[in-house]
Design an enzyme around this catalytic site. Structure first.
Site, PDB file in Angstrom:
ATOM      1  N   ASN A 186      -3.824 -10.206   7.273  1.00  0.00           N
ATOM      2  CA  ASN A 186      -3.614  -8.931   7.965  1.00  0.00           C
ATOM      3  C   ASN A 186      -4.840  -8.270   8.583  1.00  0.00           C
ATOM      4  OD1 ASN A 186      -0.890  -9.140   7.512  1.00  0.00           O
ATOM      5  ND2 ASN A 186      -0.964  -7.984   5.589  1.00  0.00           N
TER       6      ASN A 186
ATOM      7  N   THR B 249       0.844  -1.192   0.000  1.00  0.00           N
ATOM      8  CA  THR B 249       0.000   0.000   0.000  1.00  0.00           C
ATOM      9  C   THR B 249       0.882   1.246   0.000  1.00  0.00           C
ATOM     10  OG1 THR B 249      -1.884  -1.051   1.056  1.00  0.00           O
ATOM     11  CG2 THR B 249      -1.646   1.317   1.401  1.00  0.00           C
TER      12      THR B 249
ATOM     13  N   HIS C 124      -6.839 -11.201  -0.988  1.00  0.00           N
ATOM     14  CA  HIS C 124      -6.239 -10.759   0.275  1.00  0.00           C
ATOM     15  C   HIS C 124      -7.050 -11.340   1.443  1.00  0.00           C
ATOM     16  CE1 HIS C 124      -4.186  -8.598   3.266  1.00  0.00           C
ATOM     17  NE2 HIS C 124      -4.080  -7.398   2.695  1.00  0.00           N
TER      18      HIS C 124
ATOM     19  N   ASN D 113      -3.552  -5.130  13.005  1.00  0.00           N
ATOM     20  CA  ASN D 113      -4.959  -4.739  12.859  1.00  0.00           C
ATOM     21  C   ASN D 113      -5.848  -5.458  13.864  1.00  0.00           C
ATOM     22  OD1 ASN D 113      -4.717  -2.757  10.823  1.00  0.00           O
ATOM     23  ND2 ASN D 113      -4.432  -4.382   9.290  1.00  0.00           N
TER      24      ASN D 113
END
Ligand code: 8OZ
Length: 362
Positions: free
Chosen positions: A177, A25, A174, A234
């Site tokens: 995370n 990112t 994805h 996270n």
């Protein structure tokens, strides 16, 4: 010049080496969440990687959790990504797009109509996101109604179709995370009492439905999955990651994806973080290609491939600072140090202005 430079067959692609650019990112999308004007140059500079994986790209508007991340759900986004894939292909590269939905890792300011972010359950993440140039607490999410889940699956399927239309060689789902799919997988964040919560089978249902829909759309050769078995980033945790992935990996394998991409330890931090995890068991349960990631050096990567613990090694920070990482690893040349201050947001500085090695004069 060593195991990292042996070609590798991935689906229908022949990768010239075992070095993968990890999804990163960079928060440099243009208004409309279109890839930024420098994105084509940034990825093309790194096209010597065996495989590039793009930064995470949201599949629906509510899947956005940070400022200026690109989407893959609108026509202008597909057009923007086409310039990136064309530039990478012109340099002989290969690139997958990472399909993303952040779930509860978001803020009402980024949500359509200022609505709460969505999640498996209404449990706020004890973490922050980046909005308006500031770190802010993530917002209180609302639990998805079971009737909304087919829409999420459709979002991933459509995103995959859009990525192929944009010229990508494949897509990576994805599931790592602490984002939406990971929030469903883990019992710390998924307190549902319907068919998508409770048992491992129920918590894995969304991921497997997404993989089934995407593999039908693009085929196994163009499908990868990213997981982070024990990373707490996270604000995510699970009571038994070994049992979860012991159940999950054979079922992922049965869907026939080209690769499984595994973040070892704590994403972006130590690889031997916290609870031990048997990555070898994962590798043995999966017939496709195995990509490992997190803090690998040239020597650690060479050993992992030489010892058969991995087929491919993904590098994140090293690729931020070294467009010609492959050549530097080949030569054992020193690496540029990444500048953390320009990781997220900004312009060309810290994005497209890292120097490549001076090639010998002709
Ligand atoms: C997509 C990300 C991930 O997978 O960790 C991410 C998002 C924001 C900053 C860093 C990384």
């Amino acid at each position: 010049s060593g195991p990292l430079f042996e070609p590798f067959r991935l689906g229908d692609l022949t990768l010239p080496n075992r070095i993968v650019m990890a999804p990163l990112t960079r928060n440099r999308a243009a208004p409309g969440n279109v890839p930024g004007p420098l994105a084509a140059e940034y990825y093309a500079q790194r096209a010597s990687a065996g495989l590039l994986i793009s930064e995470a790209s949201q599949v629906v508007p509510e899947g956005q959790g940070y400022e200026a991340t690109p989407g893959i759900h609108a026509p202008e986004q597909i057009a923007g990504w086409r310039t990136v894939t064309d530039a990478v292909h012109a340099r002989g590269g290969r690139i997958f797009l990472q399909l993303w939905h952040v779930g509860r890792i978001s803020h009402v300011a980024l949500q359509p109509g200022g609505q709460p972010p969505v999640a498996p359950s209404a449990i706020r993440a004890a973490t922050k996101t980046f909005v308006g140039g500031r770190f802010v607490d993530t917002s209180e999410p609302r639990a998805l109604d079971i009737g909304e889940i087919p829409g999420i699956v459709e979002g991933f399927r459509r995103g995959a179709a859009n990525a192929i239309a944009a010229g990508f060689d494949g897509v990576e789902v994805h599931a790592a995370n602490g984002y939406l799919i990971d929030q469903f997988l883990r019992d710390s964040t998924n307190r549902r009492t319907d068919a998508y919560g409770g048992s491992i089978e129920n918590r894995a249902r969304l991921l497997l439905e997404v993989l089934e829909a995407v593999v039908k759309e693009v085929g196994g050769a163009r499908l990868g999955i990213r997981v982070s078995p024990v990373s707490p980033g996270n604000d995510i945790a699970d009571s038994d990651p070994q049992a979860l992935f012991g159940w999950l990996v054979p079922r992922i394998d049965a869907i026939g994806p080209a690769y499984l991409h595994v973040i070892e330890g704590f994403t972006g931090l130590e690889r031997d973080h916290g609870q031990p995890f048997d990555y070898g068991a994962m590798r043995r349960a999966f017939r496709g290609a195995f990509i490992v990631n997190n803090g690998y050096t040239r020597d650690l990567a060479t050993e992992a491939v030489a010892e058969g613990r991995a087929d491919l090694v993904a590098f994140g920070r090293a690729f931020i600072a070294n467009p010609d990482l492959v050549e530097r690893l080949r030569r054992g040349a020193p690496l540029n140090e990444p500048d953390r201050k320009t990781f997220y947001g900004g312009d060309a500085h810290g994005y497209t202005d890292y120097p490549a090695l001076q090639t010998e004069p002709a």
